[in-house]
Scaffold this motif. Structure first.
Motif, PDB file in Angstrom:
ATOM      1  N   ASN A 125       0.845  -1.187   0.000  1.00 47.37           N
ATOM      2  CA  ASN A 125       0.000   0.000   0.000  1.00 47.37           C
ATOM      3  C   ASN A 125       0.879   1.235   0.000  1.00 47.37           C
ATOM      4  O   ASN A 125       1.754   1.397   0.843  1.00 47.37           O
ATOM      5  CB  ASN A 125      -0.980   0.018   1.176  1.00 47.37           C
ATOM      6  N   CYS A 126       0.659   2.082  -1.006  1.00 48.39           N
ATOM      7  CA  CYS A 126       1.467   3.282  -1.223  1.00 48.39           C
ATOM      8  C   CYS A 126       0.597   4.510  -0.991  1.00 48.39           C
ATOM      9  O   CYS A 126      -0.364   4.762  -1.750  1.00 48.39           O
ATOM     10  CB  CYS A 126       2.017   3.272  -2.647  1.00 48.39           C
ATOM     11  N   ASN A 127       0.891   5.262   0.083  1.00 49.58           N
ATOM     12  CA  ASN A 127       0.113   6.443   0.468  1.00 49.58           C
ATOM     13  C   ASN A 127      -1.370   6.128   0.636  1.00 49.58           C
ATOM     14  O   ASN A 127      -2.243   6.990   0.446  1.00 49.58           O
ATOM     15  CB  ASN A 127       0.302   7.580  -0.547  1.00 49.58           C
ATOM     16  N   VAL A 128      -1.663   4.893   0.965  1.00 52.84           N
ATOM     17  CA  VAL A 128      -3.018   4.452   1.342  1.00 52.84           C
ATOM     18  C   VAL A 128      -2.856   3.752   2.691  1.00 52.84           C
ATOM     19  O   VAL A 128      -2.022   2.849   2.816  1.00 52.84           O
ATOM     20  CB  VAL A 128      -3.616   3.483   0.311  1.00 52.84           C
ATOM     21  N   TRP A 129      -3.653   4.148   3.675  1.00 52.32           N
ATOM     22  CA  TRP A 129      -3.365   3.707   5.033  1.00 52.32           C
ATOM     23  C   TRP A 129      -4.498   2.882   5.639  1.00 52.32           C
ATOM     24  O   TRP A 129      -5.605   2.848   5.120  1.00 52.32           O
ATOM     25  CB  TRP A 129      -3.034   4.926   5.906  1.00 52.32           C
ATOM     26  N   ASP A 130      -4.161   2.226   6.741  1.00 53.36           N
ATOM     27  CA  ASP A 130      -5.111   1.423   7.521  1.00 53.36           C
ATOM     28  C   ASP A 130      -5.664   0.245   6.725  1.00 53.36           C
ATOM     29  O   ASP A 130      -6.828  -0.121   6.871  1.00 53.36           O
ATOM     30  CB  ASP A 130      -6.265   2.301   8.033  1.00 53.36           C
ATOM     31  N   VAL A 131      -4.823  -0.328   5.874  1.00 52.28           N
ATOM     32  CA  VAL A 131      -5.253  -1.495   5.094  1.00 52.28           C
ATOM     33  C   VAL A 131      -4.339  -2.706   5.313  1.00 52.28           C
ATOM     34  O   VAL A 131      -4.566  -3.760   4.727  1.00 52.28           O
ATOM     35  CB  VAL A 131      -5.310  -1.164   3.587  1.00 52.28           C
ATOM     36  N   THR A 132      -3.325  -2.558   6.153  1.00 60.93           N
ATOM     37  CA  THR A 132      -2.389  -3.666   6.354  1.00 60.93           C
ATOM     38  C   THR A 132      -3.081  -4.893   6.916  1.00 60.93           C
ATOM     39  O   THR A 132      -2.786  -6.027   6.502  1.00 60.93           O
ATOM     40  CB  THR A 132      -1.242  -3.227   7.283  1.00 60.93           C
ATOM     41  N   GLY A 133      -4.010  -4.679   7.841  1.00 61.76           N
ATOM     42  CA  GLY A 133      -4.725  -5.814   8.441  1.00 61.76           C
ATOM     43  C   GLY A 133      -5.426  -6.684   7.420  1.00 61.76           C
ATOM     44  O   GLY A 133      -5.168  -7.901   7.344  1.00 61.76           O
ATOM     45  N   PRO A 134      -6.331  -6.126   6.614  1.00 62.79           N
ATOM     46  CA  PRO A 134      -7.009  -6.971   5.625  1.00 62.79           C
ATOM     47  C   PRO A 134      -6.072  -7.539   4.556  1.00 62.79           C
ATOM     48  O   PRO A 134      -6.294  -8.654   4.078  1.00 62.79           O
ATOM     49  CB  PRO A 134      -8.057  -6.044   5.012  1.00 62.79           C
ATOM     50  N   ILE A 135      -5.043  -6.802   4.180  1.00 62.98           N
ATOM     51  CA  ILE A 135      -4.081  -7.348   3.218  1.00 62.98           C
ATOM     52  C   ILE A 135      -3.428  -8.602   3.794  1.00 62.98           C
ATOM     53  O   ILE A 135      -3.324  -9.641   3.124  1.00 62.98           O
ATOM     54  CB  ILE A 135      -3.014  -6.301   2.840  1.00 62.98           C
ATOM     55  N   GLN A 136      -3.002  -8.512   5.035  1.00 65.17           N
ATOM     56  CA  GLN A 136      -2.356  -9.677   5.648  1.00 65.17           C
ATOM     57  C   GLN A 136      -3.325 -10.839   5.820  1.00 65.17           C
ATOM     58  O   GLN A 136      -2.941 -12.006   5.673  1.00 65.17           O
ATOM     59  CB  GLN A 136      -1.724  -9.285   6.978  1.00 65.17           C
ATOM     60  N   GLU A 137      -4.581 -10.539   6.099  1.00 66.21           N
ATOM     61  CA  GLU A 137      -5.561 -11.617   6.234  1.00 66.21           C
ATOM     62  C   GLU A 137      -5.815 -12.305   4.894  1.00 66.21           C
ATOM     63  O   GLU A 137      -6.015 -13.517   4.831  1.00 66.21           O
ATOM     64  CB  GLU A 137      -6.866 -11.078   6.817  1.00 66.21           C
ATOM     65  N   LEU A 138      -5.819 -11.546   3.806  1.00 67.94           N
ATOM     66  CA  LEU A 138      -5.961 -12.151   2.482  1.00 67.94           C
ATOM     67  C   LEU A 138      -4.799 -13.096   2.202  1.00 67.94           C
ATOM     68  O   LEU A 138      -4.978 -14.182   1.632  1.00 67.94           O
ATOM     69  CB  LEU A 138      -6.015 -11.068   1.402  1.00 67.94           C
TER      70      LEU A 138
END
Length: 419
Positions: free
Chosen positions: A382-395
């Motif tokens: 994620n580049c300059n888009v935030w608060d998405v690490t959780g769902p990315i890791q779950e995928l």
């Protein structure tokens, strides 16, 4: 009050070792905890060395894991500036450089990694740098500030994360920067050509010059000082300083001499299971030096990033205490370059994926990229888009098939792809 009936020794005074010591006390361990580090500085975190501290926005004191007084208050015995030189597994002891022998009941190796060296003429000249330790950053910070004032030239060998972050810092000071990289794009083995060119464009916009498809062959100087860097295609680059940013090698010498099983490539390191235990049941390893048999990614993996040291140190400490540990965190790292911040999760080496799918605006550098094998997500950035690490890791962890059309649509919440 420390009960001396059991002694846990930690060799390696970085983040992993310091967090392991902290966790042992937090989990109620009342025996002796001895932390051995070959640097004189107290344990510190490495990301600021190429980010906030290097560019001058963070104070030096901010890099330390704990306040110096914390170690005494937690009854952690420190041996700083003193390398461990030998492990006697039969006697269960560690010998230090001054001849001191320290007994252990359980041993944790967090010896980290060291920068790879350029094997070319001229590396002994004044003005040749590496960036791994706080002392390196202290020196380099002063050099970059001076070169900025003098319109000086820095040549960087390697367009990986360290090379690019130092380039951004150097341009912030006003220094001229040339990066020499044998691959066709920056970060080629990590991001591939698909996104590597994006970072080339970012740095070119800020005045960095790239020389791709080339390697340094010699650093030339006069009176012991760097003057130029030569590449294998005959090009001469003016240089007042040269930074070798060609990767790091795990510091496995102590473990190898002790007869512990080492991992083969990729990455090498000390082979550990999912509980971070080595081939010796009384010795564990964590941080940059540990090659973990990852139970989710189904491969042996050595990770050199901050989050790995932050998390494997405590996990190893709990395993040393006999707790059940299964280290299965998704690899994660972050980087800051100019006005671009990014986070990367997962593991997608060359050949493991068949496409890269992006959602968002790549041109504005506000997007998420996914590395895919078929319809499974192997990694995400994620580049300059935030608060998405959780769902990315779950995928990534789920290993489930995803709807690629929905994955690429910014209007579709990532969380909805997990249900």
């Amino acid at each position: 009050m420390v009960d001396a009936h059991r002694t846990f020794v930690i060799v390696g005074g970085g983040l992993a070792g310091a967090k392991a010591a902290e966790t042992l006390r937090a989990e109620g361990f009342s025996g002796r905890v001895i932390l051995i580090g070959d640097e004189r500085d107290h344990p510190y975190e490495r990301p600021p060395l190429s980010k906030g501290y290097l560019i001058g926005t963070d104070e030096r004191s901010s890099v330390f894991v704990h306040e110096p007084a914390w170690y005494a208050s937690a009854e952690i015995e420190l041996h700083l500036g003193q390398p461990a030189v030998h492990i006697n597994r039969e006697a269960k002891s560690v010998r230090l450089g001054d001849g001191t022998s320290i007994h252990y009941d359980t041993l944790l190796l967090t010896t980290g990694a060291e920068p790879r060296r350029l094997d070319i003429p001229g590396t002994g000249l004044a003005g040749v740098h590496h960036l791994r330790r706080l002392a390196h950053a202290d020196r380099l910070r002063g050099v970059l500030a001076a070169r900025g004032r003098e319109n000086g030239h820095l040549v960087i060998a390697g367009a990986g994360w360290i090379g690019l972050e130092v380039a951004a810092a150097a341009r912030g000071y006003g220094a001229e920067v040339t990066i020499v990289e044998p691959a066709p794009t920056p970060l080629h083995t990590v991001l591939g050509a698909e996104l590597g060119s994006l970072f080339a464009d970012l740095h070119r916009e800020h005045g960095v010059r790239f020389h791709f498809g080339a390697r340094l062959t010699e650093i030339a100087g006069h009176a012991g000082v760097v003057q130029a860097a030569h590449t294998d295609d005959g090009t001469e680059h003016p240089a007042h300083d040269v930074l070798a940013a060609i990767g790091a090698a795990p510091r496995t010498g102590l473990a190898e001499a002790a007869g512990l099983v080492l991992a083969e490539r990729p990455g090498g390191g000390i082979a550990v299971d999912a509980s971070l235990r080595t081939s010796d049941p009384d010795i564990f390893a964590a941080g940059d030096v540990a090659s973990v048999e990852h139970p989710v990614l189904h491969t042996r993996l050595r990770v050199e990033h901050w989050a790995n040291a932050l998390n494997t140190g405590p996990a190893a400490a709990r395993a040393m205490l006999g707790k059940e540990v299964r280290y299965d965190r998704v690899p994660y790292f972050f980087s800051d370059q100019y006005d671009v911040g990014l986070e990367y999760s997962g593991y997608a080496p060359p050949g493991s994926y068949d496409q890269v799918l992006c959602r968002g605006d790549v041109g504005k550098r506000e997007f998420i990229a996914f590395w895919l094998s078929g319809d499974r997500v192997l990694a995400g950035l994620n580049c300059n888009v935030w608060d998405v690490t959780g769902p990315i890791q779950e995928l990534i962890r789920s290993g489930r098939a995803v709807d690629l059309r929905a994955l690429g649509d910014p209007e579709v919440p990532l969380e909805s792809l997990l249900s």
